[in-house]
Design a protein around this motif. Sequence first.
Motif, PDB file in Angstrom:
ATOM      1  N   LEU A   5      36.518  34.981  37.397  1.00 52.77           N
ATOM      2  CA  LEU A   5      37.048  35.701  38.547  1.00 52.77           C
ATOM      3  C   LEU A   5      38.045  36.740  38.049  1.00 52.77           C
ATOM      4  CD1 LEU A   5      37.744  32.464  40.607  1.00 52.77           C
ATOM      5  CD2 LEU A   5      35.714  33.936  40.751  1.00 52.77           C
ATOM      6  N   THR A   6      37.775  38.025  38.312  1.00 58.18           N
ATOM      7  CA  THR A   6      38.655  39.087  37.842  1.00 58.18           C
ATOM      8  C   THR A   6      39.174  39.891  39.022  1.00 58.18           C
ATOM      9  OG1 THR A   6      36.936  40.772  37.531  1.00 58.18           O
ATOM     10  CG2 THR A   6      37.315  39.255  35.708  1.00 58.18           C
ATOM     11  N   SER A   7      40.471  40.160  39.011  1.00 59.19           N
ATOM     12  CA  SER A   7      41.122  40.914  40.094  1.00 59.19           C
ATOM     13  C   SER A   7      40.684  40.378  41.452  1.00 59.19           C
ATOM     14  CB  SER A   7      40.810  42.414  39.977  1.00 59.19           C
ATOM     15  OG  SER A   7      41.298  42.933  38.774  1.00 59.19           O
ATOM     16  N   THR A   8      40.743  39.081  41.591  1.00 57.03           N
ATOM     17  CA  THR A   8      40.205  38.405  42.765  1.00 57.03           C
ATOM     18  C   THR A   8      40.951  38.765  44.042  1.00 57.03           C
ATOM     19  OG1 THR A   8      39.569  36.559  41.372  1.00 57.03           O
ATOM     20  CG2 THR A   8      39.660  36.138  43.731  1.00 57.03           C
ATOM     21  N   VAL A   9      40.180  39.092  45.074  1.00 54.62           N
ATOM     22  CA  VAL A   9      40.757  39.282  46.399  1.00 54.62           C
ATOM     23  C   VAL A   9      41.115  37.888  46.904  1.00 54.62           C
ATOM     24  CG1 VAL A   9      40.257  39.941  48.780  1.00 54.62           C
ATOM     25  CG2 VAL A   9      39.542  41.421  46.910  1.00 54.62           C
ATOM     26  N   LEU A  31      37.493  30.889  34.486  1.00 50.81           N
ATOM     27  CA  LEU A  31      38.473  31.818  33.924  1.00 50.81           C
ATOM     28  C   LEU A  31      38.915  32.746  35.045  1.00 50.81           C
ATOM     29  CD1 LEU A  31      39.998  33.018  31.475  1.00 50.81           C
ATOM     30  CD2 LEU A  31      38.025  34.538  31.155  1.00 50.81           C
ATOM     31  N   VAL A  32      40.228  32.839  35.258  1.00 42.99           N
ATOM     32  CA  VAL A  32      40.796  33.752  36.245  1.00 42.99           C
ATOM     33  C   VAL A  32      41.541  34.839  35.469  1.00 42.99           C
ATOM     34  CG1 VAL A  32      42.338  33.991  38.229  1.00 42.99           C
ATOM     35  CG2 VAL A  32      41.019  31.881  37.927  1.00 42.99           C
ATOM     36  N   VAL A  33      41.161  36.084  35.736  1.00 41.11           N
ATOM     37  CA  VAL A  33      41.698  37.235  34.998  1.00 41.11           C
ATOM     38  C   VAL A  33      42.413  38.158  35.974  1.00 41.11           C
ATOM     39  CG1 VAL A  33      41.067  39.239  33.587  1.00 41.11           C
ATOM     40  CG2 VAL A  33      39.794  37.091  33.347  1.00 41.11           C
ATOM     41  N   TRP A  34      43.598  38.616  35.578  1.00 46.24           N
ATOM     42  CA  TRP A  34      44.282  39.606  36.401  1.00 46.24           C
ATOM     43  C   TRP A  34      45.147  40.515  35.549  1.00 46.24           C
ATOM     44  CZ3 TRP A  34      45.837  34.427  36.684  1.00 46.24           C
ATOM     45  CH2 TRP A  34      47.168  34.136  36.408  1.00 46.24           C
ATOM     46  N   HIS A  35      45.524  41.635  36.132  1.00 46.42           N
ATOM     47  CA  HIS A  35      46.412  42.605  35.482  1.00 46.42           C
ATOM     48  C   HIS A  35      47.792  42.427  36.090  1.00 46.42           C
ATOM     49  CE1 HIS A  35      48.162  46.303  34.014  1.00 46.42           C
ATOM     50  NE2 HIS A  35      47.057  46.527  33.300  1.00 46.42           N
ATOM     51  N   GLN A  36      48.792  42.306  35.243  1.00 46.26           N
ATOM     52  CA  GLN A  36      50.147  42.044  35.749  1.00 46.26           C
ATOM     53  C   GLN A  36      50.677  43.173  36.634  1.00 46.26           C
ATOM     54  OE1 GLN A  36      52.777  41.480  32.423  1.00 46.26           O
ATOM     55  NE2 GLN A  36      53.182  43.668  32.217  1.00 46.26           N
ATOM     56  N   ASP A  37      50.101  44.371  36.525  1.00 46.27           N
ATOM     57  CA  ASP A  37      50.553  45.508  37.331  1.00 46.27           C
ATOM     58  C   ASP A  37      49.535  45.915  38.392  1.00 46.27           C
ATOM     59  OD1 ASP A  37      53.004  45.793  35.923  1.00 46.27           O
ATOM     60  OD2 ASP A  37      51.912  46.787  34.299  1.00 46.27           O
ATOM     61  N   ASP A  38      48.666  44.979  38.798  1.00 47.44           N
ATOM     62  CA  ASP A  38      47.698  45.269  39.846  1.00 47.44           C
ATOM     63  C   ASP A  38      48.469  45.489  41.156  1.00 47.44           C
ATOM     64  OD1 ASP A  38      45.595  45.378  41.674  1.00 47.44           O
ATOM     65  OD2 ASP A  38      44.509  43.707  40.767  1.00 47.44           O
ATOM     66  N   HIS A  39      48.319  46.680  41.732  1.00 43.11           N
ATOM     67  CA  HIS A  39      49.037  47.017  42.960  1.00 43.11           C
ATOM     68  C   HIS A  39      48.165  46.913  44.204  1.00 43.11           C
ATOM     69  CE1 HIS A  39      52.505  48.188  40.640  1.00 43.11           C
ATOM     70  NE2 HIS A  39      51.733  48.930  39.868  1.00 43.11           N
ATOM     71  N   CYS A  40      46.969  46.374  44.060  1.00 44.79           N
ATOM     72  CA  CYS A  40      46.090  46.168  45.210  1.00 44.79           C
ATOM     73  C   CYS A  40      46.682  45.029  46.045  1.00 44.79           C
ATOM     74  CB  CYS A  40      44.676  45.827  44.757  1.00 44.79           C
ATOM     75  SG  CYS A  40      43.526  45.600  46.121  1.00 44.79           S
ATOM     76  N   PHE A  73      46.576  40.588  31.765  1.00 44.15           N
ATOM     77  CA  PHE A  73      46.574  41.814  30.975  1.00 44.15           C
ATOM     78  C   PHE A  73      47.669  42.753  31.422  1.00 44.15           C
ATOM     79  CE2 PHE A  73      42.414  40.047  30.371  1.00 44.15           C
ATOM     80  CZ  PHE A  73      42.183  40.274  29.018  1.00 44.15           C
ATOM     81  N   GLN A  74      48.012  43.645  30.523  1.00 47.08           N
ATOM     82  CA  GLN A  74      48.961  44.711  30.829  1.00 47.08           C
ATOM     83  C   GLN A  74      48.505  45.970  30.110  1.00 47.08           C
ATOM     84  OE1 GLN A  74      52.789  43.461  29.377  1.00 47.08           O
ATOM     85  NE2 GLN A  74      52.106  43.273  27.281  1.00 47.08           N
ATOM     86  N   GLY A  75      49.084  47.078  30.476  1.00 47.16           N
ATOM     87  CA  GLY A  75      48.745  48.334  29.814  1.00 47.16           C
ATOM     88  C   GLY A  75      47.550  49.010  30.433  1.00 47.16           C
ATOM     89  N   GLY A  76      47.002  49.941  29.679  1.00 52.90           N
ATOM     90  CA  GLY A  76      45.912  50.755  30.186  1.00 52.90           C
ATOM     91  C   GLY A  76      46.473  52.047  30.772  1.00 52.90           C
ATOM     92  N   HIS A  77      45.666  52.720  31.549  1.00 52.11           N
ATOM     93  CA  HIS A  77      46.129  53.962  32.163  1.00 52.11           C
ATOM     94  C   HIS A  77      45.408  54.196  33.489  1.00 52.11           C
ATOM     95  CE1 HIS A  77      42.678  55.023  29.624  1.00 52.11           C
ATOM     96  NE2 HIS A  77      42.367  55.852  30.593  1.00 52.11           N
ATOM     97  N   SER A  78      46.174  54.137  34.545  1.00 50.34           N
ATOM     98  CA  SER A  78      45.612  54.357  35.871  1.00 50.34           C
ATOM     99  C   SER A  78      45.476  55.852  36.125  1.00 50.34           C
ATOM    100  CB  SER A  78      46.518  53.746  36.939  1.00 50.34           C
ATOM    101  OG  SER A  78      46.005  54.019  38.219  1.00 50.34           O
ATOM    102  N   VAL A  79      44.305  56.263  36.569  1.00 52.29           N
ATOM    103  CA  VAL A  79      44.070  57.654  36.948  1.00 52.29           C
ATOM    104  C   VAL A  79      43.602  57.708  38.406  1.00 52.29           C
ATOM    105  CG1 VAL A  79      43.573  58.440  34.612  1.00 52.29           C
ATOM    106  CG2 VAL A  79      41.709  57.568  36.029  1.00 52.29           C
ATOM    107  N   CYS A 132      43.281  49.823  44.578  1.00 48.70           N
ATOM    108  CA  CYS A 132      42.228  48.802  44.528  1.00 48.70           C
ATOM    109  C   CYS A 132      40.962  49.335  43.874  1.00 48.70           C
ATOM    110  CB  CYS A 132      41.907  48.302  45.941  1.00 48.70           C
ATOM    111  SG  CYS A 132      43.313  47.546  46.781  1.00 48.70           S
ATOM    112  N   GLY A 133      41.035  50.504  43.278  1.00 43.95           N
ATOM    113  CA  GLY A 133      39.863  51.132  42.692  1.00 43.95           C
ATOM    114  C   GLY A 133      39.643  50.769  41.240  1.00 43.95           C
TER     115      GLY A 133
END
Length: 139
Positions: free
Chosen positions: A38-42, A67-76, A101-107, A112-113
């Motif tokens: 489950l990634t970025s689960t609603v 396995l549950v996966v999420w980004h610590q800076d998910d703003h959805c 996870f952390q990091g990356g680059h939001s464009v 929620c995209g």
Amino acid sequence: MNRWAKPVWVVGTSNGSVSAVTAAGFQPALSGLRGVVLTSTVTDLSANPANQATFNLYASRIMVPTLVVWHQDDHCTFSSPAGSAALLASIPSSTKDSEVFQGGHSVATDPCGAFSEHGYAGIEEGVVKEIADFIKDTN
């Protein structure tokens, strides 16, 4: 479900995680289902309380490796990091884990995209590797 004699895993991202939770928590479990990712689960389905109750029920029945996966800076707002952590805690499977996870680059302008932290923009390869490692280590 086991047409090719290989382990079957269900992977759901964002709103697709709702279906993955349903598949993994449906009783009796789907024949041949080996695990769920489950990634970025609603996790916030509060707009429809009946859907929230059903989601929580299925999550509480997941016994396959998870396995549950999420980004610590998910703003959805529908898939907050706190919601993912609570989801993990509610799953009774004896084989479960999480990857944060952390990091990356939001464009993206849509939090929620796919091109935001919600979609692991810029760190996709590392996320896929961790998921693949979990599946290999669990099989």
